[in-house]
Structure formats: structure tokens, C-alpha cells
Design a protein around this motif. Structure first.
Motif, PDB file in Angstrom:
ATOM      1  N   UNK A  12      -6.694  71.201   9.793  1.00 25.30           N
ATOM      2  CA  UNK A  12      -6.140  71.584  11.010  1.00 25.30           C
ATOM      3  C   UNK A  12      -7.260  72.280  11.762  1.00 25.30           C
ATOM      4  N   UNK A  13      -7.731  73.065  11.354  1.00 20.38           N
ATOM      5  CA  UNK A  13      -8.795  74.115  12.052  1.00 20.38           C
ATOM      6  C   UNK A  13     -10.053  73.285  12.122  1.00 20.38           C
ATOM      7  N   UNK A  14     -10.653  72.536  11.229  1.00 17.78           N
ATOM      8  CA  UNK A  14     -11.985  71.890  11.555  1.00 17.78           C
ATOM      9  C   UNK A  14     -11.656  70.307  12.235  1.00 17.78           C
ATOM     10  N   UNK A  15     -10.647  69.662  11.776  1.00 14.38           N
ATOM     11  CA  UNK A  15     -10.554  68.230  12.350  1.00 14.38           C
ATOM     12  C   UNK A  15      -9.660  68.216  13.052  1.00 14.38           C
ATOM     13  N   UNK A  16      -8.890  69.506  13.563  1.00 18.05           N
ATOM     14  CA  UNK A  16      -8.123  69.585  14.529  1.00 18.05           C
ATOM     15  C   UNK A  16      -6.841  68.555  14.873  1.00 18.05           C
ATOM     16  N   UNK A  17      -6.404  68.292  13.639  1.00 15.94           N
ATOM     17  CA  UNK A  17      -5.156  67.385  13.397  1.00 15.94           C
ATOM     18  C   UNK A  17      -3.828  68.171  12.752  1.00 15.94           C
ATOM     19  N   UNK A  18      -2.687  67.445  13.055  1.00 16.48           N
ATOM     20  CA  UNK A  18      -1.549  68.233  12.605  1.00 16.48           C
ATOM     21  C   UNK A  18      -1.292  67.609  11.290  1.00 16.48           C
ATOM     22  N   UNK A  19      -0.764  68.878  10.436  1.00 15.02           N
ATOM     23  CA  UNK A  19      -0.662  68.515   8.810  1.00 15.02           C
ATOM     24  C   UNK A  19       0.747  68.500   8.507  1.00 15.02           C
ATOM     25  N   UNK A  20       1.286  67.530   8.073  1.00 14.70           N
ATOM     26  CA  UNK A  20       2.501  67.830   7.507  1.00 14.70           C
ATOM     27  C   UNK A  20       2.638  66.987   6.254  1.00 14.70           C
ATOM     28  N   UNK A  21       3.101  67.803   5.396  1.00 11.78           N
ATOM     29  CA  UNK A  21       3.105  67.517   4.038  1.00 11.78           C
ATOM     30  C   UNK A  21       3.245  68.561   2.807  1.00 11.78           C
ATOM     31  N   UNK A  22       3.309  68.488   1.692  1.00 11.43           N
ATOM     32  CA  UNK A  22       3.337  69.727   0.798  1.00 11.43           C
ATOM     33  C   UNK A  22       2.365  70.612   0.711  1.00 11.43           C
ATOM     34  N   UNK A  23       2.388  71.809   0.799  1.00 10.50           N
ATOM     35  CA  UNK A  23       1.392  72.728   0.765  1.00 10.50           C
ATOM     36  C   UNK A  23       1.873  74.053  -0.046  1.00 10.50           C
ATOM     37  N   UNK A  24       0.877  74.611  -0.703  1.00 11.28           N
ATOM     38  CA  UNK A  24       1.116  75.945  -1.453  1.00 11.28           C
ATOM     39  C   UNK A  24       1.004  77.025  -0.307  1.00 11.28           C
ATOM     40  N   UNK A  25       2.085  77.662  -0.456  1.00 12.38           N
ATOM     41  CA  UNK A  25       2.289  78.699   0.606  1.00 12.38           C
ATOM     42  C   UNK A  25       2.558  80.081  -0.478  1.00 12.38           C
ATOM     43  N   UNK A  26       1.561  80.954  -0.261  1.00 17.24           N
ATOM     44  CA  UNK A  26       1.559  82.324  -0.992  1.00 17.24           C
ATOM     45  C   UNK A  26       2.005  82.069  -2.258  1.00 17.24           C
ATOM     46  N   UNK A  27       1.566  81.038  -3.211  1.00 18.19           N
ATOM     47  CA  UNK A  27       1.865  80.812  -4.589  1.00 18.19           C
ATOM     48  C   UNK A  27       3.424  79.928  -4.708  1.00 18.19           C
ATOM     49  N   UNK A  28       3.778  79.378  -3.644  1.00 18.41           N
ATOM     50  CA  UNK A  28       5.161  78.550  -3.723  1.00 18.41           C
ATOM     51  C   UNK A  28       4.869  77.280  -2.974  1.00 18.41           C
ATOM     52  N   UNK A  29       5.525  76.261  -3.259  1.00 18.57           N
ATOM     53  CA  UNK A  29       5.313  74.707  -2.613  1.00 18.57           C
ATOM     54  C   UNK A  29       6.453  74.579  -1.599  1.00 18.57           C
ATOM     55  N   UNK A  30       5.919  74.670  -0.395  1.00 18.51           N
ATOM     56  CA  UNK A  30       6.973  74.071   0.582  1.00 18.51           C
ATOM     57  C   UNK A  30       6.597  72.512   1.210  1.00 18.51           C
TER      58      UNK A  30
END
Length: 390
Positions: free
Chosen positions: A128-146
Motif C-alpha cells: 500500500x505505502x510503497x507500491x500505492x496499491x489496494x490490498x485485499x486479503x488475509x492480514x495479521x492485525x495486532x496478533x489476530x487474522x482478519x
């Protein structure tokens, strides 16, 4: 050893259980993929919705001032009321980042406090920050998967200064999937019970009951009753078994008749009748019996009396056709020796004659009053006729 009914039920229920487990596993895997796809679609839609709400609520470009994030004249950093409002509208967790750091969020850490100041995961920051793209998928958010969606926040000049995030908890998806699987499991169990009851009914009516009738018929044959044929309803194979059984009964009946006829002919030829040995005296003659005292005589023209039979004096008496004196005395002596109720089969075994032949002598002795008969009822088959010496 288990019965045929139990074996069939175990086989059927085992097959149903294996099928149900395989179906639930496949359905769970399918539901998991579909739930994730639906979550990603929802995340994309919620991103677009929240961006439109932010533009209308806070007109103006994104910019940074004194280390704080602004949109137009409105300060966004620590504006938790706004992210709570967006979270309430979408049902998602919502976060606004300045760079890679959370400055307003509904995400809470292990201490149940808002995760202000925490960082985004490295792979998301790269996309997102470096490539400037939208990210949609699984990600670790403060120790939990969303299941998450991230979009970059751009200044009026197009520089990326932050991110906006919405996320759907993986636990929420898991609860939805588990609820569906539990419902499916209950439905499968109910259907299995219904199928088992229907199978038990058909097994009992069309297989077990007909086989039970055939078993009773076979026991009748084992006890000497060859006149019993069976009439049952069932499948084609059961009807074929019924026909084979009835044909066997007919053949046994025919074979028994031939054996009895041959035995009677053999006995009649082997032992001459008493009329051939002894010439009948004149009708008015009185025959002295040497075994009695001088005052005891027997009239040869009269039928045998109970007293004469009991004492064994059959010489010179007129017996029914096919009976002979020696065999009659032999049968009577054996019965009197036993001194208990006895069947024709036991007598036939004891005197080494056929059951049919022995039964004729026993019935003659019963007519003479020497024996009496009684019926013994068992649990299966016809009653057994017992002869009791008097």
C-alpha cells in the motif's frame, strides 16, 4: 455372533456415517472458501462506502500537520468517534493510519485498549505505502487474522501519507462456518436415524421374518413333521428360497412314503402272520392257555382284552393286518420296562424298528387299554405324543 439384521444395520449405518463425514468435510472446505471470498468482496465494498462517507463528512484533501493527520480542516488523528461510527455502519473493524502507524482505530489489543500507535504488517506496508496499491486479503492485525482491505491515503499532490483499513475478523467467519456445519450435522443425524428406522422395518418384514418362518419349517422337519410347507412374502430371492424349501419337503415326503412302504412289505414278508402259524379253532372252541392256571381260558373268537394284553397272552388272537404277535409282545415288554411316558421315536430306537411301524403297535395297545397317550407341547413345532403304560 451378531444377527443378520444387526450386521446389515451396522453396514448401512457405517456407510451413512462415513458418507456424512465426507460430505461435511467437503462442505466445510467449500464453505470456508466461499466465506473468505464473500469477506473479501465485502471488504472492497466497505472500503468504497467508507471513503465516500469520509469525503462527504470531511471535505478537503488529506495532509499532515505537526505530526497529526488531517482531512481538510478536520483533525483525524485520535478521532475515535468517527471510526466507531464507520464500524457501526459496516460491522467491520476500522483504522486510519498516518504512514504505517495507527492514529484512530476500533482495533483493540490484548489489554482491550485501542491499538493506537501500533504498526501495520510489513507486507501490507510494502503493497500500500510503497507500491500505492489496494490490498485485499488475509492480514495479521495486532496478533489476530482478519480478512482485510487497505487503501492508500493521498495528499492533493498525490503523495501517499497514510492508509485506511476495514477488516472482518476470521473468528466471525469461523463462527459462521461452524454454525452451518452444526446445522448440517444435526440434519444428517436426523436423516440417518430416519433411514435406519425405515431400513429396520423393511429388514424385519421382507428378510428377517421370512427367514424366521423358513427356520421354523426346518425345525419341523427335524422333529419328523414333513407335512409343513411354508408360504411367505418377500423379495425374489426369498421366494426362490421358499420354492426350494417346499420342493425339499415334497421330496422328503415322497422318500418317507417309499421307505415306510418298503419297511411294511419287508416285515410282512419276513414274519408270517399268526394265522399262518396257528390254525384258527372253531368259533365255539375254548382254547386253554398253558401259561394261565387251570381255571383261566381265553375265547379265541373275542378281540384281545386289556387283561390279555397286559399279561402278554396274544397267541391265537386275531391282530390287525400288518401286526404280528412277536413284535407286539416285544414292543409291549420294552414300554413296560421303561415305566415312564415315552414317545414313538424312543420306542423305535429301543426296539430297532421304524417309527411308523412302532406307532401302529402303540396305537393298537392304546386301543386295548394297555397304554394311554398324552400330548407334550413345546415352544416350536407340533406337540409330541407320549405313551404311558397303565
Amino acid at each position: 455372533m451378531r444377527s443378520l439384521k444387526q450386521q446389515i444395520l451396522i453396514l448401512l449405518l457405517g456407510s451413512l456415517i462415513v458418507l456424512a463425514v465426507c460430505f461435511i468435510v467437503a462442505f466445510g472446505w467449500f464453505m470456508k472458501n466461499r466465506a473468505e471470498d464473500a469477506a473479501f468482496i465485502k471488504a472492497q465494498a466497505d472500503l468504497a462506502t467508507c471513503e465516500e462517507i469520509m469525503d462527504k463528512t470531511f471535505p478537503g484533501p488529506w495532509h499532515e500537520q505537526n505530526g497529526e493527520l488531517y482531512k481538510g480542516p478536520a483533525k483525524i488523528s485520535l478521532n475515535n468517534q468517527f471510526v466507531d461510527h464507520l464500524s457501526l455502519l459496516t460491522g467491520d473493524t476500522v483504522t486510519i493510519f498516518l504512514g504505517d502507524t495507527r492514529v484512530a482505530t476500533t482495533v483493540r489489543g490484548s489489554s482491550e485498549e485501542r491499538a493506537i500507535g501500533t504498526k501495520v504488517s510489513a507486507n501490507v506496508a510494502q503493497t500500500v505505502l510503497q507500491n500505492g496499491q489496494t490490498f485485499v486479503g488475509k492480514a495479521n492485525v495486532v496478533g489476530q487474522w482478519y480478512e482485510t482491505g487497505y487503501v492508500p491515503l493521498r495528499t492533493e499532490s498525490g503523495n501517499i501519507i497514510g492508509m485506511f483499513y476495514v477488516g472482518i475478523s476470521h473468528d466471525y467467519d469461523q463462527k459462521t462456518i461452524n454454525g452451518s456445519l452444526i446445522t448440517l450435522g444435526i440434519l444428517g443425524l436426523s436423516l440417518t436415524i430416519i433411514v435406519a428406522l425405515i431400513t429396520w422395518f423393511f429388514l424385519q418384514k421382507f428378510i428377517i421374518h421370512p427367514l424366521h418362518n423358513i427356520t421354523l419349517g426346518a425345525r419341523d422337519i427335524a422333529t419328523g413333521h414333513l407335512t409343513q410347507k411354508i408360504k411367505i412374502s418377500g423379495s425374489k430371492e426369498i421366494k426362490e428360497l421358499e420354492n426350494a424349501f417346499n420342493q425339499m419337503v415334497e421330496q422328503l415326503q415322497s422318500l418317507t412314503s417309499e421307505i415306510n412302504k418298503t419297511t411294511c412289505d419287508f416285515e410282512n414278508n419276513l414274519v408270517p402272520s399268526e394265522e399262518a402259524i396257528y390254525s384258527p379253532p372253531p368259533p365255539d372252541a375254548i382254547v386253554s392257555n398253558p401259561t394261565l392256571d387251570d381255571t383261566t381260558t381265553v375265547n379265541a373268537a373275542e378281540p384281545p382284552t386289556a387283561n390279555a394284553v397286559n399279561t402278554g397272552h396274544f397267541r391265537g388272537q386275531s391282530l390287525p393286518k400288518g401286526l404280528n404277535q412277536a413284535t407286539l409282545e416285544h414292543v409291549l415288554k420294552f414300554v413296560q420296562t421303561i415305566e415312564r411316558p415315552i414317545s414313538a421315536e424312543e420306542v423305535a430306537e429301543g426296539v430297532q424298528l421304524t417309527r411308523v411301524t412302532v406307532r401302529r403297535y402303540l396305537e393298537f395297545l392304546e386301543q386295548c387299554g394297555v397304554l394311554k397317550s398324552d400330548q407334550k407341547y413345546g415352544t416350536v413345532g407340533r406337540p409330541l405324543k407320549l405313551f404311558i403304560p397303565l
